[in-house]
Design a protein around this motif. Structure first.
Motif, short mmCIF file in Angstrom:
data_model
loop_
_atom_site.label_atom_id
_atom_site.label_comp_id
_atom_site.label_asym_id
_atom_site.label_seq_id
_atom_site.Cartn_x
_atom_site.Cartn_y
_atom_site.Cartn_z
N GLY A 180 2.20 10.27 12.68
CA GLY A 180 3.43 9.93 11.97
C GLY A 180 4.17 8.80 12.64
O GLY A 180 3.96 8.48 13.82
N ALA A 196 -2.71 4.88 12.96
CA ALA A 196 -2.51 5.21 11.55
C ALA A 196 -2.65 6.71 11.30
O ALA A 196 -2.23 7.20 10.24
CB ALA A 196 -3.51 4.44 10.69
N GLU A 197 -3.21 7.42 12.27
CA GLU A 197 -3.45 8.85 12.08
C GLU A 197 -2.26 9.71 12.45
O GLU A 197 -2.28 10.92 12.20
CB GLU A 197 -4.66 9.28 12.93
N ASP A 206 0.83 -1.19 0.00
CA ASP A 206 0.00 0.00 0.00
C ASP A 206 0.88 1.26 0.00
O ASP A 206 1.84 1.36 0.77
CB ASP A 206 -0.91 0.00 1.23
N ALA A 207 0.55 2.21 -0.86
CA ALA A 207 1.38 3.40 -1.03
C ALA A 207 1.47 4.22 0.26
O ALA A 207 2.54 4.75 0.60
CB ALA A 207 0.83 4.26 -2.16
N GLU A 208 0.36 4.35 0.99
CA GLU A 208 0.39 5.14 2.23
C GLU A 208 1.26 4.46 3.28
O GLU A 208 1.98 5.12 4.03
CB GLU A 208 -1.03 5.33 2.74
N VAL A 209 1.16 3.15 3.36
CA VAL A 209 1.99 2.41 4.32
C VAL A 209 3.46 2.59 4.00
O VAL A 209 4.28 2.86 4.88
CB VAL A 209 1.60 0.91 4.30
N ARG A 210 3.82 2.48 2.74
CA ARG A 210 5.22 2.57 2.36
C ARG A 210 5.74 4.01 2.50
O ARG A 210 6.93 4.21 2.71
CB ARG A 210 5.39 2.08 0.92
N ALA A 211 4.87 4.99 2.38
CA ALA A 211 5.30 6.37 2.60
C ALA A 211 5.57 6.63 4.07
O ALA A 211 6.39 7.48 4.42
CB ALA A 211 4.23 7.33 2.08
N LYS A 212 4.91 5.87 4.93
CA LYS A 212 5.05 6.09 6.37
C LYS A 212 6.16 5.25 6.98
O LYS A 212 6.91 5.73 7.84
CB LYS A 212 3.71 5.77 7.06
N TYR A 213 6.28 4.01 6.56
CA TYR A 213 7.23 3.09 7.18
C TYR A 213 8.24 2.56 6.17
O TYR A 213 7.89 2.28 5.02
CB TYR A 213 6.51 1.89 7.80
#
Length: 473
Positions: free
Chosen positions: A141, A138-139, A98-105
């Motif tokens: 950083g 998830a909300e 998932d793009a959001e997951v990879r942007a965060k972790y």
């Protein structure tokens, strides 16, 4: 029943030490009914692991939040930081694309075996200690996850769950090593009571691969080529280095022309590795590839001779390190092949495996302190002598202390900023390793020096393949 070799009669160091408690075992000594050699070895391994936990206690007490304390007390571990740093606090699959997951972790930089183990430990921790949904995390950083309610408690549970899995791996490795040589079960005490096991056991997940390597040595000694390959394959899926055991098996099979066995082990290794990797490949190919890209792109790093050269001012690019390391390791393997093929008697798998893995570490661009565990089961089976093991491990202990002082910026020289003492520690560590390599090579070239062959003839027994007898040692 085959008579066991008595350590106090076999090893000069133990013979000398036994004088303080009545001397070596006598001819009329009766073995204890309950304290069998395997149980003694397991008790030593449990004690060593417990001491390793105690050594990490200062970091546990401050939740690994004090960067200075973790280096001064030498209690650093990778385990707690990955709980929040790789998304496990949110129970995320390590290969989530998932793009959001990879942007965060960041993606896990280890092979799949470790990623699966960490993911499972996170679920166990949340199941036992979690107090609600992980969705609110998830909300925020990634750098704020640890401050969320319940996360710190779960992180501790994650460390405990991981510690328990590594304890099981340690006991499994000790049990397997105690059974490799039927007449020499106490050789495994060199692993179980090892100082480097105490200080490095909880730095990372390396003991998972160590247990699989120990199991592969046992399977090979019991003439089980399929099981040997499966354990090596699972080991490679956990840490890359178990792959190098195949080099030793190739040498042994070439000498005895055991083509079927060689292909069987190789096929079982490949199939086990593939099956272990399939879930990661199928759910996140790019994330699965991260391990390979990460290791290709990283430059000279901690513990390596390459780092010494780079810090001393030698221009060492990543491409140069990659190419020279590959060529150097290839030449090292060629030398091991020649030594193995020209030896008067077929070398044992532990001897050949130790030589190949040692060469990989000498040429590698990173040599973390816990990598000594890669060598440990192979070293104690290759050269089961307390004097030699302690001399080699003395260099490892020096490096273990030095790397934390270095990371805490305590090793700059008096006249400048270069960490000369850290360089010396790296050089001493490699020199001690090469000294043990030389001892093992001597044992291969002159089998009379190999204490295992002298005292355990069963180490040379093997099945008949066609018309030729194969050596499973």
């Amino acid at each position: 029943m085959t008579e066991r070799v008595q350590p106090s009669l076999d090893d000069p160091v133990l013979t000398a030490l036994s004088e303080g408690i009545g001397g070596p075992v006598g001819g009329h000594a009766r073995p204890a009914r309950w304290w069998t050699p395997v149980r003694v070895v397991l008790a030593l391994a449990a004690l060593a692991f417990a001491l390793g936990m105690l050594q990490k206690q200062p970091c546990w007490a401050d939740d690994w939040t004090d960067g200075h304390e973790r280096y001064v007390a030498m209690c650093y571990s990778d385990v707690p930081y990955l709980y929040t740093g790789r998304g496990f606090a949110e129970l995320l699959w390590p290969y989530d694309d998932d793009a959001e997951v990879r942007a965060k972790y960041e993606v896990m930089e280890y092979p799949v075996g470790i990623a699966y183990a960490a993911w499972a430990a996170a679920h166990v921790s949340h199941w036992l200690l979690g107090d609600g949904s992980v969705e609110p995390r998830a909300e925020v950083g990634a750098d704020q996850v640890l401050q969320q309610p319940g996360v710190l408690r779960e992180q501790r549970g994650f460390v405990v769950a991981t510690t328990l899995s590594l304890a099981v791996a340690t006991l499994a490795a000790a049990w397997a090593l105690a059974r490799v040589h039927r007449r020499r079960p106490y050789d495994a005490a060199l692993f179980a009571a090892s100082p480097v096991l105490v200080v490095n056991a909880l730095v990372n997940w390396d003991l998972l691969a160590v247990a699989l390597v120990a199991g592969a040595l046992l399977a090979w000694s019991r003439q089980r080529p399929v099981l040997t390959g499966v354990l090596i394959g699972l080991g490679v899926a956990t840490k890359l280095y178990p792959l190098f055991l195949l080099g030793g098996i190739v040498v042994i099979c070439l000498r005895s022309r055991a083509w079927r066995t060689m292909l069987t082990v190789a096929a079982a290794t490949a199939l086990a590795w593939l099956l272990a990797n399939l879930p990661a490949m199928a759910t996140g190919w790019d994330e699965w590839m991260h391990f390979w890209r990460f290791n290709d792109e990283r430059g000279a790093d901690l513990g390596s001779l390459w780092l010494v050269l780079a810090q001393a001012g030698v221009p060492v690019s990543t491409a140069l390190v990659n190419n020279v390391s590959l060529v150097g390791f290839g030449l090292w393997c060629l030398v091991v092949l020649v030594i193995g093929l020209r030896a008067p008697e077929t070398p044992r798998l532990a001897q050949l495996g130790f030589l190949v893995v040692a060469g990989f570490l000498v040429f590698n661009k990173v040599y973390s302190p816990q990598y000594v565990l890669w060598l440990l089961p192979l070293a104690v089976m290759a050269r089961p002598r307390w004097r030699d093991q302690l001399a080699w491990q003395a260099g490892e202990l020096l490096y273990f202390a030095s790397v934390w002082w270095y990371l805490d910026n305590q090793l700059a020289s008096g006249g400048g900023t270069q960490p000369v003492f850290y360089w010396l520690a790296i050089i001493v560590r490699v020199a001690c390793e090469l000294w043990l390599v030389a001892v093992v090579v001597r044992d291969i070239r002159r089998p009379a020096y190999d204490v295992v062959r002298r005292t355990d003839p069963s180490a040379d027994e093997g099945p008949v393949e066609g018309r030729r007898r194969e050596v499973y040692a």
